[in-house]
Structure formats: structure tokens, C-alpha cells
Design a protein around this motif. Sequence first.
Motif, mmCIF file in Angstrom:
data_model
loop_
_atom_site.group_PDB
_atom_site.id
_atom_site.type_symbol
_atom_site.label_atom_id
_atom_site.label_comp_id
_atom_site.label_asym_id
_atom_site.label_seq_id
_atom_site.Cartn_x
_atom_site.Cartn_y
_atom_site.Cartn_z
ATOM 1 N N PRO A 13 0.824 -1.211 0.000
ATOM 2 C CA PRO A 13 0.000 0.000 0.000
ATOM 3 C C PRO A 13 0.858 1.260 0.000
ATOM 4 O O PRO A 13 1.818 1.381 0.756
ATOM 5 N N GLY A 14 0.504 2.197 -0.907
ATOM 6 C CA GLY A 14 1.219 3.467 -0.983
ATOM 7 C C GLY A 14 2.427 3.429 -1.891
ATOM 8 O O GLY A 14 3.045 4.448 -2.156
ATOM 9 N N CYS A 15 2.797 2.223 -2.418
ATOM 10 C CA CYS A 15 3.988 2.103 -3.247
ATOM 11 C C CYS A 15 3.654 1.823 -4.704
ATOM 12 O O CYS A 15 4.543 1.602 -5.504
ATOM 13 N N PRO A 64 19.889 8.002 -4.767
ATOM 14 C CA PRO A 64 20.098 7.760 -6.193
ATOM 15 C C PRO A 64 19.022 8.477 -7.015
ATOM 16 O O PRO A 64 17.829 8.305 -6.756
ATOM 17 N N VAL A 65 19.455 9.290 -7.991
ATOM 18 C CA VAL A 65 18.492 10.096 -8.737
ATOM 19 C C VAL A 65 18.554 9.910 -10.243
ATOM 20 O O VAL A 65 17.606 10.246 -10.951
ATOM 21 N N ARG A 133 12.220 -3.675 -8.697
ATOM 22 C CA ARG A 133 12.434 -2.768 -7.571
ATOM 23 C C ARG A 133 13.061 -1.476 -8.053
ATOM 24 O O ARG A 133 13.974 -1.491 -8.880
ATOM 25 N N LEU A 134 12.602 -0.362 -7.521
ATOM 26 C CA LEU A 134 13.165 0.929 -7.884
ATOM 27 C C LEU A 134 14.513 1.119 -7.206
ATOM 28 O O LEU A 134 14.768 0.599 -6.130
ATOM 29 N N VAL A 135 15.393 1.898 -7.869
ATOM 30 C CA VAL A 135 16.726 2.141 -7.329
ATOM 31 C C VAL A 135 16.628 2.851 -5.986
ATOM 32 O O VAL A 135 17.353 2.570 -5.049
ATOM 33 N N SER A 136 15.722 3.815 -5.902
ATOM 34 C CA SER A 136 15.451 4.493 -4.634
ATOM 35 C C SER A 136 13.941 4.595 -4.473
ATOM 36 O O SER A 136 13.198 4.405 -5.422
ATOM 37 N N GLY A 137 13.477 4.871 -3.283
ATOM 38 C CA GLY A 137 12.045 5.020 -3.068
ATOM 39 C C GLY A 137 11.476 6.095 -3.983
ATOM 40 O O GLY A 137 12.095 7.131 -4.208
#
Length: 265
Positions: A13-15, A64-65, A133-137
Amino acid sequence: MVENEARDWAEVPGCSVFGAPCWVSLTTRDVEVAESFYRAVFGWEWQQDSLGDRFRVALADGVPVAGIAAVASMWQMAVTWTPYFAVRSADDTVSRSRERGGTTAVGPISLPPGRTAVLADRDGAVFAVWEGRLVSGWQQWREAAPTFIRLHTRDAFDAAIFYGEVLDWASPHSSCEVNYDGDEVVLRSEGTVVARIHSGAVEAAPDPAVRPHWEVHFAVTDLETCIETARANGGEVIQWERGAQEALLGDPDGARFTVTSKREP
């Protein structure tokens, strides 16, 4: 195994950010030149990516961007910034794109912990998709680097139909909401503007800035200082009027991006 893990994580939830931009990556010829330029302009630090010496990950305050891939010459790819969209299945997304007139440049291929593909829409604008999975949230990434991305295209309404169907914006698993604002289509994810689609690009124009393309907007606190720093480090100011809130710049290798003045809450 990777696919199942990615979907389990994304459904927390929320992701759920399926259909929304989740990453940006620069394809360039010289990783050291790119590192030096973007460190000066944005203050980014760098770490080597697990993919090898030609790949780097940019960090803004430890988050990480963005990614850099110095493969433009080796793989005969354009020097450019490319946005990535989060999807449930890279294979399904590529199939939907092909069915609707899009083309596939790369993939889908496995890049643990996920899968990716580089595509072009019906008018030739290049974008990529990411399953995993994403590198960062997602929220951390949104706050640390890009403000949004903008598609300059021939027909915003037609493009919105293409991307909506390919990226499954209407799915109950997507967090995306599409609205119309004058001559632009606005994409929001969890209430935040993450992309805009703007009409007016000319498909056969000789100038790449006029042809359909995705443009990445980075937020900066001091726009004029950022512009002068870009100039001093080998960059180019392509479009800017003093007092304006954004400027189109080019890095030393010719990749174009937009800097936008960060508005305080």
C-alpha cells in the motif's frame, strides 16, 4: 523470481506507482566528462554501477536520482536523457506498444533486479520502461531530482491515448490520473504532477528540439547560478530569457535537459 519479488514489493500500500515516471538515465560518450559537468551543475556525487565501468549512478544528498551509460558510440545510440516508467510487466508493455504502432529499440532485457526496454512512440519520441524494484524510493526520488518530464509531440491528445493504453494508466493498479489543461495533457501520480504532454512538435523537423521528444526537467534553487555554472563547465544555454523560471540547456556532449526554478512550499 525477480519478477515475483518486484510485483510483491510494488503492491505494498502506498507504493504502487505503475505507469508513472520512476527514473531518468543519460546516454553519453564520455562518463568522466558527464560526471564532472553534472557534479558542478547539480552537486551530484557518483557511484559505479554494478553493470560495469561505463555505468554510473548519480546521488543527490545520498539518494540515487539518475543513471549514466557511456554507450552512445559503442551501441550507436543518441546522446540524450531518457525517462523510465514503472510497469508491472516489461514484456506486456512492449507488446502493447507494438500493437499500437510503437517501435522497440532495446529489450526487453534482464538487468537485475528487474527488466527493462527502450521504446519509441508512434511519432518517434523515445522512452523506457522498468519492471522491478526501484533504485530508490519513488517519493525520495521525486523530491531529490526531477520536477517532471514533458513530451513535446505532434498531438497531445493522440499521444495521451497511446501512453495511456501502453502504460495502462486506467488500470486499478496504476496511481496515475490524466487531466487536460489548455493545450497540455497533465499526468499526476499520487496527486503530484509527474509528466506533461504538449502539442506542437513537428515529426520531420531537422532540429531535434522541434521533433517529438521527452524532456527532463530538474529543479534547482538558484536558476541563474545553475545556468552560469553550466556555461563555465562546457555546457550550452539553448533557450532562456532573463527572469524566466526555466531554461533549456545542453551538456558538453550535446544532451539537452531543462532546469526549473524550485518553488518553495
